[in-house]
Design a protein around this motif. Sequence first.
Motif, PDB file in Angstrom:
ATOM      1  N   PRO B  97       2.484 -11.483  -1.025  1.00  0.00           N
ATOM      2  CA  PRO B  97       1.719 -10.230  -0.968  1.00  0.00           C
ATOM      3  C   PRO B  97       1.829  -9.505   0.369  1.00  0.00           C
ATOM      4  O   PRO B  97       1.999  -8.296   0.389  1.00  0.00           O
ATOM      5  N   THR B  98       1.740 -10.220   1.463  1.00  0.00           N
ATOM      6  CA  THR B  98       1.773  -9.518   2.744  1.00  0.00           C
ATOM      7  C   THR B  98       3.046  -9.849   3.513  1.00  0.00           C
ATOM      8  O   THR B  98       3.684 -10.875   3.289  1.00  0.00           O
ATOM      9  N   ILE B 137       1.143  -4.610   2.762  1.00  0.00           N
ATOM     10  CA  ILE B 137       1.434  -5.178   1.441  1.00  0.00           C
ATOM     11  C   ILE B 137       2.916  -4.939   1.145  1.00  0.00           C
ATOM     12  O   ILE B 137       3.384  -3.796   1.212  1.00  0.00           O
ATOM     13  N   THR B 138       3.649  -6.005   0.811  1.00  0.00           N
ATOM     14  CA  THR B 138       5.108  -5.864   0.747  1.00  0.00           C
ATOM     15  C   THR B 138       5.557  -4.801  -0.251  1.00  0.00           C
ATOM     16  O   THR B 138       6.485  -4.057   0.015  1.00  0.00           O
ATOM     17  N   ARG B 140       4.280  -2.115  -1.128  1.00  0.00           N
ATOM     18  CA  ARG B 140       3.977  -0.722  -0.791  1.00  0.00           C
ATOM     19  C   ARG B 140       4.874  -0.191   0.313  1.00  0.00           C
ATOM     20  O   ARG B 140       4.686   0.917   0.796  1.00  0.00           O
TER      21      ARG B 140
END
Lengths: 254, 219
Positions: B97-98, B137-138, B140
């Motif tokens: 996610p990040t 956030i990856t 985005r």
Amino acid sequence: MIRHASPFAPVHARSAFVGRVDPRLRIVAAVALSVLVALADRFAVLGSALAVSVLGLALSGLPWRVVLRRLLPLNAVMLLLLLVLPLTSGGTPWGRLGPLEFSWEGLWLGVAIALKGNAIVLVLLALLGSVDATTLGHALSHLRVPDKLTHLLLFTVRYLDVLHREYLRLRAAMKVRGFRPRMNRHTYRTFGYLVGMLLVRSFDRSERIAAAMKCRGFRGRFYMLDHFVFSRRDVPFGLTSLAVLLVLALMEWT
Amino acid sequence: MSEPLIRFRDVDFSYGPDRPVLCGCNFQLAAGQRVALVGPNGSGKTTLLHLVVGLLEPDAGRIEAFGQVRRSQHDFHEVRRRAGLLFQDADDQLFCPTVAEDVAFGPLNLGKPRGQIRRIVAETLDSLGLAGYEHRITYRLSGGEKRLVALAAVLAMQPDVLLLDEPASGLDERATDRLAEILAGLPQAMVVVSHDRGFLERTTAETLRLCDGRVETAA
């Protein structure tokens, strides 16, 4: 610390009291309260639970419009139950409409179910509505929920958007060649192809992701970088939740 | 010349009997060597990179990496740590996610202590001009940012060799310039697959061509 890493959560919910409590604690409290409400039968308990959940919602700082919109589908079903249950459950009649007989027992059952449903949804919204999916996944994994389930959640969150974009690309490709959905076989077949293509592409993508993970030394186990920490802020929330649970349990089972 | 880092000896590979890709392929890469790998679509450039890290297995021939012959999946665990593969599509590579978690994924798998991992993450992001991206956030990120974060994720493994599969595809001019500049400044030996001549000229020193299943030195 992971709390500041959640851009999905509404900003106004951050500053609120509930928004800063450790997500793990919130999950435990929400699940415990939901189970209690699901098991309870007395109206005093159900009513109090609903009142508590409304109060919690006010403290969570979620906008009411969002909440009402989420409650709408639930209460559509509840309305249906309220109409049908008095007819089907039998017992003391309170009214009749031609050959149909409405019973008190059915009505109370319907009301109890409606109270339970709303209380549970409101509790979940109040406590978990402001947690983004990523944090939720991590919190669940820290609560020893099986890895497979949390990975499923995290991967879904990560790739939903990628698949959605893939879907939009395919739809756009269909549109530019003059496709307009109608009620005919051509439309059904085309949507069949679309879904099939999405499945095939998703499968291919999952293979590539697995390969990319292998390249970075993945051998079937995930490690978490972030850890949650309990802070002093969590104590009042924890104690309040515990007190509410105890009072409700005493009201129900004494 | 010292022992090459990677060497293919008469490697054959096919995706089924009707789709041969490599045929008697010989190839080697020495420390510090920066090679452009070119060839028409479907000539096996990606396949060659995947063979290096053992994602595919050759039908015949021998693959040596870092001084040893590599055959089993177990042999390739070390190869994957020392040879970092950047995938064509960054979305395949960034699954956490990040950004911080994604960059930390490799080092965590290698069992490094957390304090050290945080340092590696911060340093790697910083070296690519991505300081402050840790909690983004990856999915985005923009295409260019995704590519750089994917590169950071590869570099966080501290590899000796970089295998870059179309690193500049889909990037705009500015992002391409930035990537070329970063790659030119890295010390690792690298194989760059690309169709962008300008990009290859800026990042590599020699060109190899894949043709009829073999690697040839391009004129």
